[in-house]
Design a protein around this motif. Sequence first.
Motif: not given
Length: 578
Positions: A170-183
Amino acid sequence: MLSSVKNQIQYYADTISTVTGLDVEVVDTSLVRIAGTGTYAAGVGTNIKQAGNLLKTTLKGSEPLFIENPRKNPICEGCQTKSRCKELLSICAPISDGNTTYGAIELICFSPDARERVITQRDVYTNFLLLLANSIADRVREKQELQDIQGLLDVMSEVVNMNDKGTLIFNAQEKVVYNNQRAQEILERTTRSQFENFTVAPTGITFSGQDEYLVEQEDRQQFVIGKKLNLTAATSSFSSVFVFDTLQSAVSHTQQGIDDDTSLNHIIGSSPLVYTLKEQIRATATTNSSVLITGESGTGKELVARAIHATSDRAGAPFIAINCGAIPDTLLESELFGYVGGAFTGALRQGQIGKFELAEGGVLFLDEISSMPLYLQVKLLRVLQERTITRLGATRPISVDIRIIAATNDNIQDLMQHNTFRPDLYYRLNVFPIQTPPLRNRMDDLTLLINHFITKYSSLFGKKPITLPASVMNKMRKYSWPGNIRELENAIEYLVNIAEENGKINEHALYDGFLYSQETVQPSAPASSTRPVIPLKELEKQAINRALELFGNTTQGKRQAASSLGISLATLYRKLDQ
């Protein structure tokens, strides 16, 4: 390395040439021209080894070169393009950060006026070229560092994707900036809009050292297990990392390495009864229907349940066992359904996940199902019908995908007649009935079982395999084995423990009650011929009355009374009716 910033270097060269009226040439350590102006612009990308004596010398040193008469300078001796060279002055400087040389840069004069101007301001132009060379070196190093960081991130990304856990950054704004395939796989049904407008909140419940989180998006929700790490670095643009997994996977990981002996091969025996039992187990593997296993104590009902799990398509999912008779009624409900913090007096503040949820995707084995109180039987029936549960103290139902296998050594038909077991629950559980045979009915398997347990305990205790005397074997064959296979296993464990170093058994060392059988006991003479004989029925009635006086006449009291008398609850009810 210079090629990674060649566009920026060409921009520098064009700007300097326009401002100073001098031509610029930049080469890398292989003498490949990276940038150039004027007559050198056409040769960008080519190798100038044959015409680059000045630049070759510059690359070997660490100081700039100021050449007033290029063709007459000793450095130019042997240059293959010397006869065609029209350069009137040249200033060369290495592009270096002090540790690594990346290339060289050259300023060239082709007109006498420009030559005179540069000579009169020699130090200014030389220092300017050094500053420019250092600036280019800094850009190259920064670019290399960025490439190294990006390369590291790429490697880390591959590692994270190979990991069997979901990862969100998550970035400072609590937005997802990275997710892997398993997620993506874990949250596929919940976060359908690509990790936007969803929440991840801890429930306060922990399992196996990890925290439980509720993931919600619109009207969809999902519980996961993991850890969320807050990043505190002041320069970081990331606020937190969330590593998580399904509860099912977390439970499976905790069960790895245990309960390995669960396949059909570990049900020892070749008798017709065992063959039929294995065929029944195979038949259940293709269905998700409930199974009710009945049989005497010690006949291996849990082993059968585990074999059903191991041969089914749920084999990779959890197998959760709970003994309904070993847990007080007041705690059994919370053990099965779980609860939120503060749900009742004595509850853990953080709450607890119940066995129904822990068995998600797999099997929940309810041993001694006949001991379950009636009010819980109603709730279990509802779970079987609706496939949802609600934690104690909560209001939102949770869907569960589980298979129920129940077992009992009581006669449930008798319990239903005495209204202590619900018929509708019985019919729901008894979709696929299996009965485990007592050992006395499968004595053909006795030798196989004895050899199996001798091997097991000899290996466990590091002792030589024992040899049973013929008299002990004969006694075992004649014994009725009221405790069934469990009693046989305990007997072999005892014999391995007392065996001598050579593996032989000293029969005189056996304790007096070893394989004691009521059928072989001869009645002793009465102590006094004048002592009155009390009928067995009367003695039995007195014992039952004393037990009920001690434990009470409630259902729970009767259950405790039956246990103290060594009989089942159903048998107690039958004797009370007589």
